[in-house]
Write a protein that holds these residues in place. Structure first.
Motif, PDB file in Angstrom:
ATOM      1  N   ALA A 101       0.666  -1.135   0.453  1.00 17.52           N
ATOM      2  CA  ALA A 101       0.270   0.223   0.127  1.00 17.52           C
ATOM      3  C   ALA A 101       0.731   1.566  -0.345  1.00 17.52           C
ATOM      4  O   ALA A 101       1.968   1.257   0.731  1.00 17.52           O
ATOM      5  N   VAL A 102       0.335   2.305  -0.828  1.00 21.40           N
ATOM      6  CA  VAL A 102       0.683   3.655  -0.133  1.00 21.40           C
ATOM      7  C   VAL A 102      -0.181   4.319  -0.244  1.00 21.40           C
ATOM      8  O   VAL A 102      -0.939   4.838  -1.187  1.00 21.40           O
ATOM      9  N   THR A 103       1.056   5.767   0.815  1.00 23.07           N
ATOM     10  CA  THR A 103      -0.626   7.065   0.788  1.00 23.07           C
ATOM     11  C   THR A 103      -0.143   8.153   0.599  1.00 23.07           C
ATOM     12  O   THR A 103       1.828   7.557   0.878  1.00 23.07           O
ATOM     13  N   VAL A 104      -0.337   9.203  -0.076  1.00 16.11           N
ATOM     14  CA  VAL A 104       0.400  10.509   0.135  1.00 16.11           C
ATOM     15  C   VAL A 104      -0.354  11.211   0.606  1.00 16.11           C
ATOM     16  O   VAL A 104      -2.207  11.256   0.982  1.00 16.11           O
ATOM     17  N   ASN A 105      -0.908  11.948   1.499  1.00 12.11           N
ATOM     18  CA  ASN A 105      -1.050  12.685   2.679  1.00 12.11           C
ATOM     19  C   ASN A 105      -2.338  11.840   2.945  1.00 12.11           C
ATOM     20  O   ASN A 105      -3.478  12.398   3.309  1.00 12.11           O
ATOM     21  N   GLN A 120      14.749  -0.879  -9.194  1.00  5.88           N
ATOM     22  CA  GLN A 120      13.193  -0.815  -9.857  1.00  5.88           C
ATOM     23  C   GLN A 120      12.859   0.488 -10.065  1.00  5.88           C
ATOM     24  O   GLN A 120      13.389   1.420  -8.164  1.00  5.88           O
ATOM     25  N   GLU A 121      12.289   0.746 -10.313  1.00 11.16           N
ATOM     26  CA  GLU A 121      11.162   2.321 -10.031  1.00 11.16           C
ATOM     27  C   GLU A 121       9.846   2.037  -9.372  1.00 11.16           C
ATOM     28  O   GLU A 121       8.850   1.304  -9.718  1.00 11.16           O
ATOM     29  N   LEU A 122       9.895   2.579  -8.562  1.00 15.32           N
ATOM     30  CA  LEU A 122       7.751   2.943  -7.297  1.00 15.32           C
ATOM     31  C   LEU A 122       7.782   4.320  -7.633  1.00 15.32           C
ATOM     32  O   LEU A 122       7.886   5.296  -7.461  1.00 15.32           O
ATOM     33  N   THR A 123       6.493   4.520  -9.018  1.00 11.90           N
ATOM     34  CA  THR A 123       6.062   5.110  -9.280  1.00 11.90           C
ATOM     35  C   THR A 123       4.618   5.552  -8.943  1.00 11.90           C
ATOM     36  O   THR A 123       3.592   4.144  -8.740  1.00 11.90           O
ATOM     37  N   VAL A 124       4.288   7.142  -7.656  1.00 11.74           N
ATOM     38  CA  VAL A 124       3.132   7.135  -7.783  1.00 11.74           C
ATOM     39  C   VAL A 124       2.504   8.410  -7.714  1.00 11.74           C
ATOM     40  O   VAL A 124       3.603   9.219  -7.756  1.00 11.74           O
ATOM     41  N   THR A 125       0.856   8.146  -7.875  1.00 13.59           N
ATOM     42  CA  THR A 125       0.138   9.270  -8.494  1.00 13.59           C
ATOM     43  C   THR A 125      -0.839   9.702  -7.279  1.00 13.59           C
ATOM     44  O   THR A 125      -1.366   8.754  -6.982  1.00 13.59           O
ATOM     45  N   PRO A 126       0.386  11.373  -6.786  1.00 13.46           N
ATOM     46  CA  PRO A 126      -1.497  11.192  -5.367  1.00 13.46           C
ATOM     47  C   PRO A 126      -1.943  11.654  -5.984  1.00 13.46           C
ATOM     48  O   PRO A 126      -2.768  11.648  -7.572  1.00 13.46           O
ATOM     49  N   ALA A 127      -3.419  11.755  -5.356  1.00 13.44           N
ATOM     50  CA  ALA A 127      -4.597  11.476  -5.266  1.00 13.44           C
ATOM     51  C   ALA A 127      -5.183  13.208  -5.997  1.00 13.44           C
ATOM     52  O   ALA A 127      -5.754  13.581  -6.657  1.00 13.44           O
TER      53      ALA A 127
END
Length: 486
Positions: A101-105, A120-127
């Motif tokens: 799981a990933v959360t942003v703010n 590896q690259e972990l690409t995260v897209t904030p809501a």
């Protein structure tokens, strides 16, 4: 550092630029808000895909629950950061983890894993996209196994005790946690490491507390209040014993030695106050709040992890003359706490700023004890460095890490500088460097400017450029007879 460096084959240098789509680029909002993905590398000259663009980390908080012998772990890393551009997405470096799981703010964020050139690259897209200058938080829940396959080299070091220690220079921190794995991004740290009964945990910084759990394991809490890049991460869960002491100025010392071998290593770690006093007389007060050695049988090199130098048990033998010349390595790694840990190279092509001083002062320490002669070492280096400049690059422009050009070649640059300016001015240059640039990242240009500023001698600019970047050795001041021998 004495560990073997990673080489990335067939890797072209890439600019640390934000990825911009050629077609269909969104229109810029009326207020100038223009979110784009952060880059998947910072453009390090030697390792261009290390690190990530678009943000700077302020603080890492790592919870790491490790099971010895099986090497399974579960973990959560929480990261406080600040956007350095309008961000629609950003990357973290990771390698060999299952991301749960990933959360942003605090809000769930979509993520994707892809194969990079150094892991590896972990690409995260904030809501919601992030505005430039905005503080934000990221939490990544993940799990894995210390011995699982990695896309790149691993920073895990395993002992016969079923535990581990981390040795992550220069690009292996991503095998322990998703992070911004570049020396240009320094942050403060907190750690919460579990260790079952019979094991201890260790980490950078001060031990701030321990919590006993119902299953008999203990969670050890540590805090590093000074900023540290990921490449100096030093965590461990081992069968070890803590030994404590203080320096002559009252600095707390804590060492971790193999369980059952306390009597062997207590006299060795007891040399630390003398080493600290010798170096503090040259550079000023030690720049962190605690220091110590972690001596571990699962490691065979030596590495300057911030506040907790890691050394293998194989180091501690007397030489043929019965002298404890392993102290040279202890001094080498301790010198790094000023040169490399407190003041950190902005990128890996500046690594001579770490290794040159560490080699130089270890050689000086050895000379003062009658174990070797500095001039002999420097003359031998001078003789072979021209060939090394041609094959591996000059000290200030290496083509890779771990070479003689960075280590002995970097020390030779300092030796030439000392002969050129004299001992008093040289001591001022080196002593003021850690105080002037404390907690910052630096380049060769900073060192050249610093030498000129301290001495008022503008001729040191071309002098140092010749030594650092030239294709051949300049003449050695005071030694016109020194020539290349290879």
């Amino acid at each position: 550092m004495t560990t073997t460096r990673r080489a990335f084959l067939g890797q072209a240098a890439v600019a640390a630029a934000v990825t911009v789509p050629v077609f269909g680029a969104p229109a810029v909002a009326a207020d100038g808000f223009d979110p784009r993905p952060g880059s998947d590398g910072v453009g390090d000259p030697l390792f261009p895909t290390l690190g990530n663009g678009g943000y700077q980390v302020v603080h890492y908080d790592l919870t790491f629950d490790f099971t010895p012998v099986t090497y399974d772990f579960t973990a959560v890393v929480r990261m406080n950061a600040q956007a350095t551009q309008d961000l629609s997405a950003f990357n973290l470096d990771t390698d060999g983890h299952t991301i749960d799981a990933v959360t942003v703010n605090g809000r769930t964020a979509p993520f994707a894993l892809s194969l990079g050139k150094s892991g590896q690259e972990l690409t995260v897209t904030p809501a919601a996209p992030l505005h430039k200058g905005t503080p934000f938080t990221v939490a990544v829940t993940y799990r894995g196994n210390g011995k699982a396959p990695r896309a790149g080299l691993s920073g895990w070091k395993f002992g016969a005790d079923g535990g581990f220690a981390s040795a992550v220079q220069s690009s292996r921190a991503d095998t322990f946690l998703p992070c911004n794995d570049t020396p240009s991004d320094k942050a403060t740290w907190t750690f919460h490491l579990s260790a079952p009964e019979g094991y201890v945990a260790a980490a950078n910084g001060e031990l701030t507390g321990k919590d006993r759990r119902a299953d008999g394991s203990t969670v050890w809490h540590f805090a590093l209040r000074e900023r540290m890049p990921t490449e100096l991460l030093g965590i461990a869960v081992v069968k070890g014993t803590y030994l404590y002491g203080t320096s002559r100025t009252g600095l707390p010392l804590r060492h971790v030695v193999p369980q059952g071998e306390e009597d062997t290593y207590a006299p060795i770690v007891a040399r630390t106050p003398d080493h600290l006093a010798w170096l503090e007389a040259k550079f000023g007060r030690y720049p962190f709040s605690v220091y110590g050695l972690h001596i571990y049988g699962g490691y065979t090199d030596a590495l300057e992890n911030s506040t907790l130098t890691l050394m293998g048990t194989n180091w501690f033998k007397l030489n043929a003359d019965g002298n404890p010349t392993y102290e040279n390595t202890m001094v080498h790694e301790l010198t790094h706490q000023w040169f490399g840990d407190c003041v950190t190279p902005h990128d890996w092509q500046q690594a001579w700023l770490n290794e040159g001083p560490a080699v130089y002062y270890a050689a000086l320490y050895s000379e003062e004890r009658g174990w070797s002669r500095m001039a002999d070492k420097m003359k031998a280096t001078y003789g072979k460095l021209d060939a090394i400049r041609a094959s591996d690059g000059p000290p200030g422009l290496p083509r890779g890490l771990g070479g003689t050009n960075i280590y002995d070649g970097g020390a030779l640059v300092l030796y030439a500088l000392q002969l050129q300016v004299g001992q008093r001015k040289f001591d001022r240059i080196m002593g003021q460097w850690p105080r002037r640039f404390k907690d910052r990242t630096v380049t060769s240009e900073d060192f050249i400017g610093h030498a000129v500023d301290v001495t008022g001698d503008r001729s040191l600019d071309p002098f140092l450029r010749d030594w650092l970047f030239g294709a051949v050795n300049p003449p050695m001041p005071g030694h016109p007879d020194w020539t290349a021998t290879a």
